[in-house]
Design an enzyme around this catalytic site. Structure first.
Site, PDB file in Angstrom:
ATOM      1  N   GLU A  35       0.841  -1.204   0.000  1.00  0.00           N
ATOM      2  CA  GLU A  35       0.000   0.000   0.000  1.00  0.00           C
ATOM      3  C   GLU A  35       0.883   1.264   0.000  1.00  0.00           C
ATOM      4  O   GLU A  35       0.714   2.151   0.821  1.00  0.00           O
ATOM      5  CB  GLU A  35      -0.983  -0.003   1.177  1.00  0.00           C
ATOM      6  CG  GLU A  35      -2.221   0.804   0.867  1.00  0.00           C
ATOM      7  CD  GLU A  35      -3.322   0.712   1.920  1.00  0.00           C
ATOM      8  OE1 GLU A  35      -4.342   1.389   1.734  1.00  0.00           O
ATOM      9  OE2 GLU A  35      -3.169  -0.022   2.923  1.00  0.00           O
ATOM     10  N   TYR A 108      -0.263  -7.405  -1.894  1.00  0.00           N
ATOM     11  CA  TYR A 108      -1.279  -6.614  -1.197  1.00  0.00           C
ATOM     12  C   TYR A 108      -2.630  -7.103  -1.714  1.00  0.00           C
ATOM     13  O   TYR A 108      -3.080  -6.728  -2.791  1.00  0.00           O
ATOM     14  CB  TYR A 108      -1.070  -5.124  -1.465  1.00  0.00           C
ATOM     15  CG  TYR A 108      -2.134  -4.225  -0.871  1.00  0.00           C
ATOM     16  CD1 TYR A 108      -2.627  -4.437   0.410  1.00  0.00           C
ATOM     17  CD2 TYR A 108      -2.652  -3.150  -1.593  1.00  0.00           C
ATOM     18  CE1 TYR A 108      -3.602  -3.626   0.953  1.00  0.00           C
ATOM     19  CE2 TYR A 108      -3.616  -2.319  -1.054  1.00  0.00           C
ATOM     20  CZ  TYR A 108      -4.094  -2.561   0.214  1.00  0.00           C
ATOM     21  OH  TYR A 108      -5.065  -1.740   0.752  1.00  0.00           O
ATOM     22  N   ASP A 147       0.069  -8.112   3.084  1.00  0.00           N
ATOM     23  CA  ASP A 147      -1.220  -7.835   3.715  1.00  0.00           C
ATOM     24  C   ASP A 147      -2.258  -8.672   2.979  1.00  0.00           C
ATOM     25  O   ASP A 147      -2.583  -8.391   1.828  1.00  0.00           O
ATOM     26  CB  ASP A 147      -1.521  -6.338   3.603  1.00  0.00           C
ATOM     27  CG  ASP A 147      -2.891  -5.964   4.144  1.00  0.00           C
ATOM     28  OD1 ASP A 147      -3.632  -6.866   4.589  1.00  0.00           O
ATOM     29  OD2 ASP A 147      -3.225  -4.763   4.113  1.00  0.00           O
ATOM     30  N   ASN A 149      -5.366  -9.139   4.086  1.00  0.00           N
ATOM     31  CA  ASN A 149      -6.709  -8.603   4.346  1.00  0.00           C
ATOM     32  C   ASN A 149      -7.698  -9.673   4.784  1.00  0.00           C
ATOM     33  O   ASN A 149      -8.854  -9.700   4.356  1.00  0.00           O
ATOM     34  CB  ASN A 149      -7.225  -7.854   3.107  1.00  0.00           C
ATOM     35  CG  ASN A 149      -6.937  -6.355   3.195  1.00  0.00           C
ATOM     36  OD1 ASN A 149      -7.164  -5.727   4.238  1.00  0.00           O
ATOM     37  ND2 ASN A 149      -6.425  -5.779   2.125  1.00  0.00           N
ATOM     38  N   ASP A 244      -1.028   2.230  10.287  1.00  0.00           N
ATOM     39  CA  ASP A 244      -2.041   1.500  11.059  1.00  0.00           C
ATOM     40  C   ASP A 244      -1.720   0.003  11.118  1.00  0.00           C
ATOM     41  O   ASP A 244      -2.342  -0.741  11.860  1.00  0.00           O
ATOM     42  CB  ASP A 244      -3.458   1.746  10.520  1.00  0.00           C
ATOM     43  CG  ASP A 244      -3.600   1.518   9.020  1.00  0.00           C
ATOM     44  OD1 ASP A 244      -2.569   1.370   8.323  1.00  0.00           O
ATOM     45  OD2 ASP A 244      -4.745   1.525   8.525  1.00  0.00           O
TER      46      ASP A 244
END
Length: 254
Positions: A35, A108, A147, A149, A244
């Site tokens: 990201e 990602y 990531d 998700n 984050d």
């Protein structure tokens, strides 16, 4: 070899948060960023002054969106961008560095979005991404970082009941997609070493979630089965700030 994976939630945004100092502290042989939300020239500018690494990026067609970057102290034999499927490749979600004994893949994975608007797309992605991994693995072992998700199990999310089948990242569709990877032989390195440890890698910016440790483990390092005996440790670094997400990684004897 120390491999670090970190969703930075915008490489230009994290630049002013001690990013160069943090990378030096992490001291990774390979650092995989997700990201990045920037184009290649912007990434190079953001990484100016960070020496000792070969830098390779894959950026989305849409500016300020998605994107993955690999920083490697060792020059790869080859760098591969995307998985060869146009529908996925325009979003700049995959980059692979080939080394003599293995592939290192940075991913990602698409978020299923608000109101799960992209859940159907995510299901297609999961299947086609796994097929790509299996194809790579047929040539040599693979380390997959990024990531994903998805919180795979209840232990990976602070509030499983409140989020199950309601929130992006914890639907049965997404859980099943990740489970298929595990059933195909891919090893979740953190769970391999820490089967019962509660640890998170992402926290919402809302409601002081990070301070309260109301988080999710959605960042992973997976390896081919043939590599797991070479992994010395797997870790999550929640005290590293700036995004984050926090960095995750492994140390592996290669």
């Amino acid at each position: 070899m120390k491999i670090i994976s970190w969703n930075v939630n915008g490489i230009r945004a994290i630049q002013g948060k001690g990013f160069a100092e943090t990378l030096a502290q992490l001291d990774g042989d390979c650092i995989l960023l997700q990201e990045t939300k920037a184009q290649s020239d912007q990434i190079e500018k953001a990484l100016e002054g960070i020496n000792g690494y070969h830098i390779y990026s894959n950026c989305a067609e849409r500016k300020g969106y998605s994107g993955v970057t690999i920083l490697s102290r060792h020059e790869p034999l080859l760098v591969i961008r995307d998985i060869g499927i146009a529908e996925h490749d325009r979003e700049g979600r995959v980059i692979v560095a080939e080394f003599e004994g293995f592939y290192l893949l940075n991913v990602y994975v698409p978020n299923s979005g608000e109101a799960l608007a992209r859940l159907d797309y995510r299901q297609i992605w999961d299947g086609e991404f796994l097929a790509y991994l299996q194809e790579l693995q047929s040539k040599k072992p693979v380390i997959v970082c990024g990531d994903f998700n998805v919180a795979h199990q209840e232990i990976d999310i602070a509030r499983p009941k409140a989020n199950y089948n309601k929130s992006s990242g914890y639907t049965q569709v997404e859980i099943d997609g990740f489970s298929r990877m595990i059933k195909a032989g891919w090893v979740d390195t953190f769970r391999h070493f820490h089967p019962d440890t509660v640890a998170y890698s992402w926290w919402s910016y809302r409601a002081n979630a990070r301070v309260k440790n109301i988080g999710w483990r959605i960042d992973y390092v997976l390896t081919s089965q043939t590599l797991i005996d070479k992994v010395r440790q797997a870790f999550i670094l929640p005290d590293i700030l700036g995004s984050d997400h926090c960095p995750v990684g492994i140390e592996i004897a290669l």
